[in-house]
Design a protein around this motif. Structure first.
Motif, PDB file in Angstrom:
ATOM      1  N   ASN A 223       0.816  -1.217   0.000  1.00  0.00           N
ATOM      2  CA  ASN A 223       0.000   0.000   0.000  1.00  0.00           C
ATOM      3  C   ASN A 223       0.847   1.262   0.000  1.00  0.00           C
ATOM      4  O   ASN A 223       0.367   2.337  -0.369  1.00  0.00           O
ATOM      5  CB  ASN A 223      -0.930   0.011   1.215  1.00  0.00           C
ATOM      6  CG  ASN A 223      -2.153  -0.867   1.009  1.00  0.00           C
ATOM      7  OD1 ASN A 223      -2.621  -1.024  -0.116  1.00  0.00           O
ATOM      8  ND2 ASN A 223      -2.659  -1.463   2.080  1.00  0.00           N
TER       9      ASN A 223
ATOM     10  N   HIS B 160       2.393   1.132  -3.692  1.00  0.00           N
ATOM     11  CA  HIS B 160       1.335   0.953  -4.683  1.00  0.00           C
ATOM     12  C   HIS B 160       1.808   0.107  -5.859  1.00  0.00           C
ATOM     13  O   HIS B 160       1.775   0.516  -7.022  1.00  0.00           O
ATOM     14  CB  HIS B 160       0.806   2.300  -5.179  1.00  0.00           C
ATOM     15  CG  HIS B 160       0.041   3.044  -4.129  1.00  0.00           C
ATOM     16  ND1 HIS B 160      -1.138   2.576  -3.606  1.00  0.00           N
ATOM     17  CD2 HIS B 160       0.311   4.208  -3.487  1.00  0.00           C
ATOM     18  CE1 HIS B 160      -1.576   3.427  -2.683  1.00  0.00           C
ATOM     19  NE2 HIS B 160      -0.710   4.419  -2.584  1.00  0.00           N
ATOM     20  N   GLN B 161       2.234  -1.114  -5.521  1.00  0.00           N
ATOM     21  CA  GLN B 161       2.631  -2.051  -6.561  1.00  0.00           C
ATOM     22  C   GLN B 161       2.369  -3.476  -6.100  1.00  0.00           C
ATOM     23  O   GLN B 161       2.448  -3.778  -4.911  1.00  0.00           O
ATOM     24  CB  GLN B 161       4.110  -1.890  -6.926  1.00  0.00           C
ATOM     25  CG  GLN B 161       5.080  -2.305  -5.826  1.00  0.00           C
ATOM     26  CD  GLN B 161       6.534  -2.217  -6.278  1.00  0.00           C
ATOM     27  OE1 GLN B 161       6.843  -1.485  -7.209  1.00  0.00           O
ATOM     28  NE2 GLN B 161       7.404  -2.964  -5.635  1.00  0.00           N
TER      29      GLN B 161
ATOM     30  N   ARG C 109      -6.158  -4.383  -1.351  1.00  0.00           N
ATOM     31  CA  ARG C 109      -5.261  -3.239  -1.469  1.00  0.00           C
ATOM     32  C   ARG C 109      -5.981  -1.922  -1.236  1.00  0.00           C
ATOM     33  O   ARG C 109      -7.200  -1.826  -1.420  1.00  0.00           O
ATOM     34  CB  ARG C 109      -4.634  -3.222  -2.860  1.00  0.00           C
ATOM     35  CG  ARG C 109      -5.624  -2.900  -3.978  1.00  0.00           C
ATOM     36  CD  ARG C 109      -5.028  -3.219  -5.341  1.00  0.00           C
ATOM     37  NE  ARG C 109      -5.946  -2.863  -6.419  1.00  0.00           N
ATOM     38  CZ  ARG C 109      -6.959  -3.604  -6.801  1.00  0.00           C
ATOM     39  NH1 ARG C 109      -7.221  -4.733  -6.175  1.00  0.00           N
ATOM     40  NH2 ARG C 109      -7.730  -3.213  -7.806  1.00  0.00           N
TER      41      ARG C 109
ATOM     42  N   HIS D 284      -6.615   1.727  -2.573  1.00  0.00           N
ATOM     43  CA  HIS D 284      -6.541   2.359  -3.882  1.00  0.00           C
ATOM     44  C   HIS D 284      -5.734   3.652  -3.793  1.00  0.00           C
ATOM     45  O   HIS D 284      -5.893   4.448  -2.870  1.00  0.00           O
ATOM     46  CB  HIS D 284      -7.936   2.628  -4.426  1.00  0.00           C
ATOM     47  CG  HIS D 284      -8.647   1.370  -4.819  1.00  0.00           C
ATOM     48  ND1 HIS D 284      -8.755   0.943  -6.108  1.00  0.00           N
ATOM     49  CD2 HIS D 284      -9.264   0.427  -4.051  1.00  0.00           C
ATOM     50  CE1 HIS D 284      -9.416  -0.196  -6.143  1.00  0.00           C
ATOM     51  NE2 HIS D 284      -9.741  -0.526  -4.906  1.00  0.00           N
ATOM     52  N   GLN D 285      -4.878   3.823  -4.768  1.00  0.00           N
ATOM     53  CA  GLN D 285      -3.963   4.962  -4.763  1.00  0.00           C
ATOM     54  C   GLN D 285      -4.720   6.281  -4.883  1.00  0.00           C
ATOM     55  O   GLN D 285      -5.703   6.388  -5.611  1.00  0.00           O
ATOM     56  CB  GLN D 285      -2.968   4.819  -5.918  1.00  0.00           C
ATOM     57  CG  GLN D 285      -1.815   5.827  -5.863  1.00  0.00           C
ATOM     58  CD  GLN D 285      -0.760   5.513  -6.898  1.00  0.00           C
ATOM     59  OE1 GLN D 285      -0.883   4.554  -7.648  1.00  0.00           O
ATOM     60  NE2 GLN D 285       0.287   6.307  -6.926  1.00  0.00           N
TER      61      GLN D 285
ATOM     62  N   GLU E 194      -1.527  16.245  -1.009  1.00  0.00           N
ATOM     63  CA  GLU E 194      -1.305  14.981  -0.328  1.00  0.00           C
ATOM     64  C   GLU E 194      -1.519  15.072   1.181  1.00  0.00           C
ATOM     65  O   GLU E 194      -1.364  14.078   1.890  1.00  0.00           O
ATOM     66  CB  GLU E 194       0.113  14.486  -0.609  1.00  0.00           C
ATOM     67  CG  GLU E 194       1.180  15.510  -0.294  1.00  0.00           C
ATOM     68  CD  GLU E 194       2.547  15.094  -0.793  1.00  0.00           C
ATOM     69  OE1 GLU E 194       3.531  15.635  -0.272  1.00  0.00           O
ATOM     70  OE2 GLU E 194       2.628  14.238  -1.695  1.00  0.00           O
TER      71      GLU E 194
ATOM     72  N   GLU F 194      -3.891  10.468   1.637  1.00  0.00           N
ATOM     73  CA  GLU F 194      -4.060   9.135   1.083  1.00  0.00           C
ATOM     74  C   GLU F 194      -4.744   8.207   2.076  1.00  0.00           C
ATOM     75  O   GLU F 194      -5.579   7.376   1.703  1.00  0.00           O
ATOM     76  CB  GLU F 194      -2.712   8.552   0.658  1.00  0.00           C
ATOM     77  CG  GLU F 194      -2.850   7.245  -0.110  1.00  0.00           C
ATOM     78  CD  GLU F 194      -1.543   6.824  -0.743  1.00  0.00           C
ATOM     79  OE1 GLU F 194      -1.494   6.740  -1.988  1.00  0.00           O
ATOM     80  OE2 GLU F 194      -0.573   6.581  -0.004  1.00  0.00           O
TER      81      GLU F 194
END
Length: 571
Positions: A31, A34-35, A62, A64-65, A80, A109
């Motif tokens: 998280n 983000h991969q 996961r 979400h970005q 951010e 985020e």
């Protein structure tokens, strides 16, 4: 970059790990970065000093970005941060401006992820509770409508029967009264006839007496007047009959109403319809939610089911009686049905032995096994849906009117029957309940445009989404349970030709692509492409039909052969 090895190429049939040069199955997700990550890279990620504090979860859990949003005041920076006091998103440079000195900031985020989770939860409630519960209430109303119509029909029959009975009694009394008038008339006429006879006899007597008087009055016999005494008898007395009187009946409409039954609404307070509380979701949904929650809580990141790193062949059948396998329906018993492109529909046992065969005029995905262990299939030409019971009895189940049914699916959630059909250049999906009553039609989107052209395969996800593969539009179309368009999938290459389609217990969509001779696996939330799960590398060519059984085995049928191959792709 060097060419990947065979093992690496096999791994590319899945969501690829985001680590550079790693081609393994990325079933986990960081998280922070983000991969996606494979199991080995996840372990390295957790041991690395730079990333050991990163939160790693299963890919489907996961975060979400955060969508990229540039700051208006500092266009080179992204928003951010979130200022608690001002309740607005900021970039890092805004946070040190004087108007925000001393304010408390949160990671935007994290807030986005939390809000996304809440909204996803609310969306889940709509799909799994509110819509099903409301539809159940609607079905309850429809059942009440049917019951009321049935009751009123019986009342009307009873009223007519009572009226007929009263009419019969009236006719009977009328007949008796009329018969009585005939009897009375006969008696009176007989009496009057007797009186007529009496006077006839008296008149005869008078004429006789008249002749005698005339004779005595003649000149030749005048001397007899002194010797003969004649005396006239008095006129007989008779009685005048008393005519009967007709006493008219004294009745009114109200009297008739009292004689007959009537329909009244009982004087009692109606009951409120019982709304199932949100905590009491269906057993299937509760089981699925429990499984998801347990998966999230396990610290070792293992879940009950997840994508395997490879596809394993379990067994293979050669199905007698068909020349190809266009569609597969698996029963709970493990026996399955297979159909080809010539309308042959056969049932086999676990050893591949032919149990029964019928000739049909169905479509592509035109048969489905029900929760009760029956099979229902469409006959496109006759516009009829048939049911085959476990004792092999075939009955006519549903008539579709002017629409040709070409695909069908029996819901694992509630037993509803979803049918793809077309007529005169238009197509739709119709939902029937288990009893075969039509309860929903899905045909157009919010703009009035047609959703379908030729929905020749159909299935349903665990959240109630309806998925169809459309050969004309070359799309996998997904609508929610209410029939509102959610998303569509058009493949990975320049050409996509979707055929057989099914879903699994995790909500993935699996669809055959005739153009690339592969089976695609789509993500459960947004229908994003995850992997090519079956390809010629697994010994499959021209896959046409797919089906997942209760043991999470994937059945794949292919064109040009009567072979059904069973794979394990979840672990």
């Amino acid at each position: 970059m060097s060419e990947p090895s065979d093992e690496q190429a096999a791994m590319q049939h899945y969501l690829v790990c985001g680590t550079e040069d790693c081609q393994k199955n990325g079933q986990f997700y960081c998280n922070a970065c983000h991969q996606p990550l494979c199991e080995q890279c996840r372990d390295k990620h957790q041991k690395s000093p730079n990333t050991k504090n990163h939160e790693i979860v299963l890919y489907r859990h996961r975060k979400h970005q955060l969508p990229v949003e540039l700051c208006q005041d500092h266009p080179t920076r992204n928003k951010e941060l979130f200022c608690r006091e001002c309740s607005i998103p900021l970039c890092s440079k805004c946070s040190i401006m004087k108007e925000h000195i001393g304010h408390v900031f949160d990671d935007l985020e994290e807030i986005y992820a939390d809000i996304y989770a809440v909204w996803q939860g609310e969306f889940s409630k709509i799909q799994k509770y509110f819509l099903p519960t409301t539809n159940d209430l609607k079905s309850d109303i429809e059942e009440d409508v049917t019951e009321i119509k049935k009751i009123m029909k019986s009342f009307r029959a009873s009223i007519k029967a009572e009226a007929e009975s009263l009419k019969n009694l009236v006719d009977e009394v009328t007949s008796e009264s009329i018969e009585n008038t005939h009897t009375m008339e006969k008696t009176l006429l007989k009496m009057l006839k007797s009186q007529e006879t009496t006077y006839d006899d008296y008149i005869t007597y008078l004429w006789k007496m008249s002749d005698e008087f005339q004779e005595y009055l003649s000149l030749t016999n005048k001397k007899l007047l002194f010797t003969k005494t004649l005396k006239i008898q008095p006129i007989p007395e008779t009685i005048k009959p008393v005519p009967p009187e007709f006493i008219a009946g004294r009745f009114s409409k109200n009297d008739i109403t009292k004689l007959l039954g009537n329909v009244n609404v009982p004087n009692r307070k109606p009951e409120k319809r019982k709304i199932q509380p949100i905590e009491a979701e269906s057993a299937h949904m509760k089981s699925t939610e429990k499984q998801l929650e347990q998966s999230k809580e396990k610290s070792d990141m293992k879940q009950t089911l997840s994508l395997s790193s490879s596809v394993t062949k379990v067994r293979e059948y050669s199905v007698p009686g068909v020349n190809s396998v266009y569609h597969v329906s698996v029963e709970k018993s493990g026996r399955f049905w297979v159909s080809d492109d010539r309308g042959s529909l056969v049932q086999t046992d676990l050893q591949g032995k032919l149990l029964q065969k019928i000739q049909t005029s169905g479509g592509k995905g035109y048969h489905t096994a029900t929760q009760d262990g029956d099979l229902i299939y469409t006959d496109r030409d006759k516009k009829v849906i048939y049911r085959i019971t476990q004792d092999r009895k075939i009955t006519e189940f549903i008539k579709t009117g002017g629409w040709k049914p070409i695909s069908i699916h029996s819901s694992r959630i509630n037993g509803d029957i979803l049918v793809g059909m077309y007529k005169g250049g238009e197509a739709k999906v119709t939902r029937y309940n288990k009893a075969g009553k039509e309860i929903q039609n899905i045909q157009r989107d919010n703009q009035g445009q047609g959703l379908y052209s030729n929905p020749h395969y159909i299935t349903e996800k665990i959240n109630g989404d309806i998925c169809t593969s459309d050969i004309n539009t070359k799309k996998v179309m997904v609508v929610n349970k209410s029939g509102h368009h959610r998303l569509y999938y058009t493949g990975q290459g320049s050409e996509f030709c979707p055929f057989g389609i099914c879903t699994d217990v995790l909500g993935h969509i699996l669809v055959c692509d005739m153009a690339s001779n592969t089976v695609h696996l789509l993500e459960e939330q947004e229908g994003e492409f995850l992997a090519v799960i079956i390809s010629p590398r697994q010994g499959i060519n021209h896959p046409r039909g797919v089906c997942v059984d209760d043991e999470n085995n994937l059945y794949v049928g292919q064109y040009f052969t009567n072979t059904v191959t069973v794979y394990k792709y979840l672990q």
